[in-house]
Design a protein around this motif. Structure first.
Motif, PDB file in Angstrom:
ATOM      1  N   MET A  51       0.825  -1.213   0.000  1.00 21.94           N
ATOM      2  CA  MET A  51       0.000   0.000   0.000  1.00 21.94           C
ATOM      3  C   MET A  51       0.859   1.264   0.000  1.00 21.94           C
ATOM      4  O   MET A  51       0.532   2.271  -0.603  1.00 21.94           O
ATOM      5  CB  MET A  51      -0.920   0.007   1.209  1.00 21.94           C
ATOM      6  N   GLY A  52       2.037   1.203   0.650  1.00 25.08           N
ATOM      7  CA  GLY A  52       2.873   2.386   0.782  1.00 25.08           C
ATOM      8  C   GLY A  52       3.283   2.955  -0.551  1.00 25.08           C
ATOM      9  O   GLY A  52       3.195   4.160  -0.788  1.00 25.08           O
ATOM     10  N   ALA A  53       3.749   2.077  -1.488  1.00 20.26           N
ATOM     11  CA  ALA A  53       4.190   2.548  -2.802  1.00 20.26           C
ATOM     12  C   ALA A  53       3.023   3.124  -3.592  1.00 20.26           C
ATOM     13  O   ALA A  53       3.127   4.189  -4.216  1.00 20.26           O
ATOM     14  CB  ALA A  53       4.843   1.402  -3.566  1.00 20.26           C
ATOM     15  N   GLY A  54       1.869   2.431  -3.586  1.00 21.30           N
ATOM     16  CA  GLY A  54       0.700   2.921  -4.315  1.00 21.30           C
ATOM     17  C   GLY A  54       0.201   4.240  -3.777  1.00 21.30           C
ATOM     18  O   GLY A  54      -0.186   5.138  -4.539  1.00 21.30           O
ATOM     19  N   TYR A  55       0.193   4.366  -2.469  1.00 18.14           N
ATOM     20  CA  TYR A  55      -0.255   5.611  -1.832  1.00 18.14           C
ATOM     21  C   TYR A  55       0.668   6.757  -2.212  1.00 18.14           C
ATOM     22  O   TYR A  55       0.215   7.867  -2.517  1.00 18.14           O
ATOM     23  CB  TYR A  55      -0.279   5.413  -0.321  1.00 18.14           C
ATOM     24  N   THR A  56       1.969   6.503  -2.217  1.00 14.50           N
ATOM     25  CA  THR A  56       2.947   7.540  -2.572  1.00 14.50           C
ATOM     26  C   THR A  56       2.766   7.992  -4.015  1.00 14.50           C
ATOM     27  O   THR A  56       2.834   9.188  -4.327  1.00 14.50           O
ATOM     28  CB  THR A  56       4.378   7.016  -2.363  1.00 14.50           C
ATOM     29  N   VAL A  57       2.526   7.026  -4.916  1.00 15.13           N
ATOM     30  CA  VAL A  57       2.324   7.360  -6.327  1.00 15.13           C
ATOM     31  C   VAL A  57       1.062   8.204  -6.505  1.00 15.13           C
ATOM     32  O   VAL A  57       1.064   9.205  -7.232  1.00 15.13           O
ATOM     33  CB  VAL A  57       2.238   6.076  -7.176  1.00 15.13           C
ATOM     34  N   MET A  58      -0.031   7.807  -5.843  1.00 11.45           N
ATOM     35  CA  MET A  58      -1.277   8.570  -5.925  1.00 11.45           C
ATOM     36  C   MET A  58      -1.087   9.990  -5.395  1.00 11.45           C
ATOM     37  O   MET A  58      -1.587  10.962  -5.971  1.00 11.45           O
ATOM     38  CB  MET A  58      -2.383   7.856  -5.141  1.00 11.45           C
ATOM     39  N   LYS A  59      -0.356  10.092  -4.277  1.00 12.55           N
ATOM     40  CA  LYS A  59      -0.122  11.410  -3.693  1.00 12.55           C
ATOM     41  C   LYS A  59       0.686  12.293  -4.648  1.00 12.55           C
ATOM     42  O   LYS A  59       0.386  13.485  -4.811  1.00 12.55           O
ATOM     43  CB  LYS A  59       0.603  11.261  -2.350  1.00 12.55           C
ATOM     44  N   PHE A  60       1.674  11.687  -5.301  1.00 12.09           N
ATOM     45  CA  PHE A  60       2.497  12.441  -6.262  1.00 12.09           C
ATOM     46  C   PHE A  60       1.641  12.966  -7.416  1.00 12.09           C
ATOM     47  O   PHE A  60       1.726  14.139  -7.794  1.00 12.09           O
ATOM     48  CB  PHE A  60       3.625  11.549  -6.791  1.00 12.09           C
ATOM     49  N   PHE A  61       0.815  12.086  -8.001  1.00  6.58           N
ATOM     50  CA  PHE A  61      -0.029  12.504  -9.117  1.00  6.58           C
ATOM     51  C   PHE A  61      -1.080  13.515  -8.683  1.00  6.58           C
ATOM     52  O   PHE A  61      -1.427  14.430  -9.447  1.00  6.58           O
ATOM     53  CB  PHE A  61      -0.702  11.290  -9.764  1.00  6.58           C
ATOM     54  N   PHE A  62      -1.589  13.385  -7.475  1.00  9.62           N
ATOM     55  CA  PHE A  62      -2.574  14.341  -6.969  1.00  9.62           C
ATOM     56  C   PHE A  62      -1.948  15.726  -6.817  1.00  9.62           C
ATOM     57  O   PHE A  62      -2.562  16.744  -7.179  1.00  9.62           O
ATOM     58  CB  PHE A  62      -3.126  13.857  -5.631  1.00  9.62           C
ATOM     59  N   ILE A  63      -0.732  15.776  -6.288  1.00 10.39           N
ATOM     60  CA  ILE A  63      -0.028  17.058  -6.160  1.00 10.39           C
ATOM     61  C   ILE A  63       0.247  17.642  -7.544  1.00 10.39           C
ATOM     62  O   ILE A  63       0.081  18.847  -7.767  1.00 10.39           O
ATOM     63  CB  ILE A  63       1.279  16.877  -5.367  1.00 10.39           C
ATOM     64  N   LEU A  64       0.638  16.774  -8.494  1.00 11.71           N
ATOM     65  CA  LEU A  64       0.898  17.240  -9.859  1.00 11.71           C
ATOM     66  C   LEU A  64      -0.366  17.826 -10.485  1.00 11.71           C
ATOM     67  O   LEU A  64      -0.317  18.897 -11.122  1.00 11.71           O
ATOM     68  CB  LEU A  64       1.418  16.081 -10.709  1.00 11.71           C
ATOM     69  N   LEU A  65      -1.505  17.160 -10.297  1.00 11.81           N
ATOM     70  CA  LEU A  65      -2.769  17.670 -10.822  1.00 11.81           C
ATOM     71  C   LEU A  65      -3.111  19.022 -10.209  1.00 11.81           C
ATOM     72  O   LEU A  65      -3.592  19.929 -10.904  1.00 11.81           O
ATOM     73  CB  LEU A  65      -3.899  16.678 -10.541  1.00 11.81           C
ATOM     74  N   ASN A  66      -2.858  19.168  -8.931  1.00 10.43           N
ATOM     75  CA  ASN A  66      -3.179  20.437  -8.278  1.00 10.43           C
ATOM     76  C   ASN A  66      -2.239  21.552  -8.703  1.00 10.43           C
ATOM     77  O   ASN A  66      -2.634  22.726  -8.685  1.00 10.43           O
ATOM     78  CB  ASN A  66      -3.167  20.259  -6.756  1.00 10.43           C
ATOM     79  N   VAL A  67      -1.024  21.211  -9.081  1.00 16.17           N
ATOM     80  CA  VAL A  67      -0.137  22.221  -9.665  1.00 16.17           C
ATOM     81  C   VAL A  67      -0.710  22.697 -10.996  1.00 16.17           C
ATOM     82  O   VAL A  67      -0.697  23.898 -11.307  1.00 16.17           O
ATOM     83  CB  VAL A  67       1.285  21.659  -9.846  1.00 16.17           C
ATOM     84  N   LEU A  68      -1.260  21.762 -11.780  1.00 16.12           N
ATOM     85  CA  LEU A  68      -1.918  22.134 -13.033  1.00 16.12           C
ATOM     86  C   LEU A  68      -3.136  23.015 -12.765  1.00 16.12           C
ATOM     87  O   LEU A  68      -3.372  24.004 -13.463  1.00 16.12           O
ATOM     88  CB  LEU A  68      -2.337  20.881 -13.808  1.00 16.12           C
ATOM     89  N   PHE A  69      -3.926  22.656 -11.747  1.00 13.23           N
ATOM     90  CA  PHE A  69      -5.081  23.476 -11.366  1.00 13.23           C
ATOM     91  C   PHE A  69      -4.630  24.883 -10.971  1.00 13.23           C
ATOM     92  O   PHE A  69      -5.304  25.875 -11.289  1.00 13.23           O
ATOM     93  CB  PHE A  69      -5.838  22.850 -10.194  1.00 13.23           C
TER      94      PHE A  69
END
Length: 259
Positions: A1-19
């Motif tokens: 779960m740790g790796a998947g959670y980290t990847v999701m968090k990274f993409f979520f932050i990236l999306l919010n930078v786009l926002f």
């Protein structure tokens, strides 16, 4: 779960930078719409409605800015309340965008008639009275290489163009912005003044195409670009909603996993 959670968090932050970038762009566009009177979108709606539209764009951009900052903070600090707040605000924006898109699609057939009436009204009634309309229409005629609403003779309006004389006239004038590119000022002035009623200006010196079709085509092109960009942004926002919801629900488990 740790790796998947980290990847999701990274993409979520990236999306919010786009926002964040999109929101700053929206704020810039709304400010431009406030201060620049030469935007052809003025012809798509009444002045009051145009102002309301501009305010809505500004408010939506500010809300999206808040969403992005909350999302970046919430994901970075694993703050569940910030993630939930970001999700709720983003959901409101998505629902509003979908509603606006549906409204625009339903009313698409009335756009052409409204623009035609608005352009004719600007030529016949507002050009001499409103400096903003004058600047807008002069800019449009110069940039789009057109003259009048549907043809140059639209400038025959029952009143003298320059002096505002209300009595019957035998000649009419057209704005100098109707002159073709490269025409000398003196030649232009001679071509646009004292044209006999019923006669078109010299087509070799003055544009003979009306501006209505040009404006409508430009707005249609802009609408297509807006729809494409809006669809992409909406898709990204939906992905952001999904990731934000997953992260908000996973924060506590991620903390227990780290512990």
């Amino acid at each position: 779960m740790g790796a998947g959670y980290t990847v999701m968090k990274f993409f979520f932050i990236l999306l919010n930078v786009l926002f964040l970038l999109v929101s700053l762009g929206g704020i810039g566009v709304s400010i431009w719409m406030f201060v620049d009177p030469t935007i052809p979108l003025h012809f798509t709606q009444e002045s009051r409605d145009y102002l309301i539209t501009t305010v809505i764009i500004l408010l939506a951009s500010i809300i999206l800015l808040i969403v992005s900052l909350l999302g970046i903070f919430g994901a970075g600090q694993e703050a569940r309340k910030a993630l939930v707040a970001s999700f709720c605000l983003l959901l409101i924006i998505v629902v509003a965008e979908i509603a606006a898109g549906v409204w625009g699609y339903i009313n698409r057939d009335s756009l052409e008639a409204h623009i035609r009436a608005s352009v004719k009204h600007s030529v016949g009634e507002e050009y001499d009275k409103d400096d903003n309309v004058k600047a807008l229409f002069d800019t449009i005629q110069t940039k789009l290489h057109c003259c009048g609403a549907e043809r140059p003779m639209d400038w025959v309006r029952g009143k003298e163009f320059i002096m505002g004389v209300s009595s019957d006239i035998t000649t009419y004038n057209v704005p100098e912005s109707c002159c073709r590119t490269g025409i000398a000022p003196t030649e232009c002035q001679g071509a646009v003044r004292d044209i006999p009623i019923g006669k078109e200006p010299n087509k070799s010196l003055v544009y003979d195409n009306g501006c209505y079709t040009m404006i409508y085509d430009k707005i249609k092109e802009s609408c297509c670009i807006i729809l494409i960009v809006g669809g992409v942004v909406l898709g990204i926002q939906v992905v952001g909603l999904i990731l934000g919801l997953i992260l908000a629900c996973s924060v506590n488990r991620a903390r227990r996993y780290k512990a």
